[in-house]
Scaffold this active site. Structure first.
Site, short mmCIF file in Angstrom:
data_model
loop_
_atom_site.label_atom_id
_atom_site.label_comp_id
_atom_site.label_asym_id
_atom_site.label_seq_id
_atom_site.Cartn_x
_atom_site.Cartn_y
_atom_site.Cartn_z
N GLY A 220 0.74 -1.26 0.00
CA GLY A 220 0.00 0.00 0.00
C GLY A 220 0.77 1.31 0.00
O GLY A 220 0.14 2.36 -0.13
N GLY B 264 2.89 2.50 -2.27
CA GLY B 264 3.38 2.93 -3.59
C GLY B 264 2.75 4.22 -4.09
O GLY B 264 1.59 4.53 -3.78
N CYS C 198 -0.30 3.55 -6.16
CA CYS C 198 -1.09 2.49 -5.53
C CYS C 198 -2.30 3.09 -4.82
O CYS C 198 -2.20 4.13 -4.19
CB CYS C 198 -0.18 1.80 -4.53
P1 5GP Z 1 6.81 3.70 -5.40
O1 5GP Z 1 8.31 3.59 -5.40
O2 5GP Z 1 6.28 4.21 -6.70
O3 5GP Z 1 6.28 4.43 -4.22
O4 5GP Z 1 6.27 2.20 -5.24
C1 5GP Z 1 6.55 1.19 -6.17
C2 5GP Z 1 5.79 -0.06 -5.79
O5 5GP Z 1 4.37 0.16 -5.81
C3 5GP Z 1 5.97 -1.24 -6.72
O6 5GP Z 1 7.20 -1.88 -6.60
C4 5GP Z 1 4.79 -2.13 -6.35
O7 5GP Z 1 5.05 -2.91 -5.22
C5 5GP Z 1 3.73 -1.10 -5.99
N1 5GP Z 1 2.73 -0.96 -7.06
C6 5GP Z 1 2.93 -0.75 -8.39
N2 5GP Z 1 1.78 -0.66 -9.05
C7 5GP Z 1 0.80 -0.84 -8.14
C8 5GP Z 1 -0.63 -0.89 -8.22
O8 5GP Z 1 -1.26 -0.70 -9.26
N3 5GP Z 1 -1.28 -1.13 -7.04
C9 5GP Z 1 -0.63 -1.35 -5.87
N4 5GP Z 1 -1.35 -1.62 -4.78
N5 5GP Z 1 0.71 -1.27 -5.76
C10 5GP Z 1 1.41 -1.05 -6.88
#
Ligand code: 5GP
Length: 370
Positions: free
Chosen positions: A180, A182, A185
């Site tokens: 959660g 991301g 996300c």
């Molecule tokens: P960020 O570095 O952008 O904060 O987080 C990246 C991570 O977000 C990814 O490695 C993956 O675990 C998560 N993530 C990517 N796409 C999605 C999505 O559509 N839904 C959710 N719940 N998590 C995502």
């Protein structure tokens, strides 16, 4: 129903305490770390991993990050032929690259097909699902591990020590932690499920290190200081999506918007617009690249059959400013991590966790200038 009442923290809730130490210069800080694989062999890398999202973890990103010693968990939407060509041509950077897959039969068959041609060039595998808490996931992880032998295995996502231990007992080397946080996300909003990321890292790392294995903090880093905090909380690897989005290597469609003040007067490069800009200095041009979550509606329409009726999209789609080559961003992130090491008095990223004391803080940044 039960409530866990103890305080759980996110990156934004803490700062790192500077400590008196012998002067360490930023240039002396070693940001590579050695990790033991299943054969007891050391793999030395900079433990920052591009997230397996198709708007980030491309072949071009893998080549660019490997130049800095950083890693990429390739997204899973290339064809068998494309993977074979990449892994055959890029054997020299194989230690920096994870082949990623989910747990459906199509993904497992695709891995088999790639493995049959160039399996020896794949060093690491990333098995990724949104919810790593099911028996079905653990069984599939065991099956994939049996299929790929002694490769370095990262799998997740989970957020609690009990599941970190279960995955390690199933043969996983690096447990991917985070549900959660991301940037693309929406799980926390759509389902109410999640865990504050700094506490998740602290607790999961403790469990993994007790079993001589590793964790990867996945998601929630917004600035280089967050990456330093994740390492300070004892993450062995840090995975980044949003912070690496918007670069040339992401290979996304670049969208140009033309502004007059705050108002968008035209999207994309229509022929007449450059002329308009040429003769009208008030027209401003900004470039953007698409970035979306892998379970967003956009991703599901692109790679699947659209959103199933019983499912909610748990990802969003945004336009991020185009930032050119990723090299500059990586330098900024590694510069921040190096500097953090000098503030707490260590010359090795490996020891950052040992030297870190967090202070709870309600303010991160002076926002007077935005
Ligand atoms: P960020 O570095 O952008 O904060 O987080 C990246 C991570 O977000 C990814 O490695 C993956 O675990 C998560 N993530 C990517 N796409 C999605 C999505 O559509 N839904 C959710 N719940 N998590 C995502």
């Amino acid at each position: 129903m039960k409530i866990i009442d103890g305080l759980k923290l996110d990156f934004k809730d803490v700062l790192i305490l500077p400590k008196r130490s012998k002067a360490v210069s930023r240039s002396e800080v070693v940001v590579t770390r050695k990790f033991k694989n299943k054969l007891g062999k050391d793999i030395e890398v900079v433990p920052i991993i591009a997230a397996n999202m198709d708007t980030v973890a491309t072949f071009d990103m893998a080549v660019a990050l490997a130049k800095h010693g950083c890693m990429t968990a390739l997204h899973k939407h290339y064809t068998v032929e494309e993977y074979v060509e990449f892994f055959t041509k890029n054997q020299d950077i194989s230690k920096y690259v994870f082949y990623s897959l989910g747990i459906n039969e199509k993904d497992i068959e695709k891995l088999k097909a790639v493995q049959n041609v160039c399996g020896e060039n794949i060093s690491a595998i990333c098995i990724d699902v949104a919810n790593g808490y099911t028996d079905h996931f653990v069984e599939k992880v065991k099956r994939i591990i049996a299929q790929v032998g002694s490769k370095f295995i990262m799998a997740g996502n989970v957020v609690t020590p009990n599941m970190v231990e279960e995955l390690i007992m199933a043969g996983v080397d690096i447990v991917k932690c985070g549900i959660g946080p991301g940037s693309a996300c929406t799980t926390r909003v759509k389902t109410g499920v999640g865990y504050p990321q700094l506490s998740c890292v602290l607790e999961c790392a403790d469990a993994a290190h007790g079993m001589n294995k590793y964790i990867c903090s996945d998601g929630g880093c917004t600035v280089p200081g967050d990456v330093a905090k994740a390492f300070g909380a004892n993450a062995d690897f840090v995975m980044l999506g949003g912070m690496l989005a918007g670069h040339k290597e992401c290979n996304g469609k670049v969208i140009t918007k033309y502004y007059m003040g705050d108002e968008v007067i035209r999207n994309n490069s229509l022929d007449s617009t450059p002329l308009l800009k040429k003769f009208d200095p008030v027209v401003d041009e900004k470039k953007f690249v698409e970035f979306y979550g892998m379970s967003s509606k956009v991703a599901q329409e692109k790679h699947g059959n659209g959103l199933a009726e019983y499912k909610a999209s748990e990802g969003k789609s945004v336009l991020v400013p185009y930032r050119g080559e990723v090299a500059g961003t990586i330098q900024e992130i590694l510069g921040g991590v190096r500097s953090c090491c000098t503030y707490v008095g260590t010359s090795k990223l490996k020891d950052l966790g040992k030297c870190t004391t967090f202070i709870r803080s309600s303010v991160q940044e002076n926002r007077v200038f935005g």
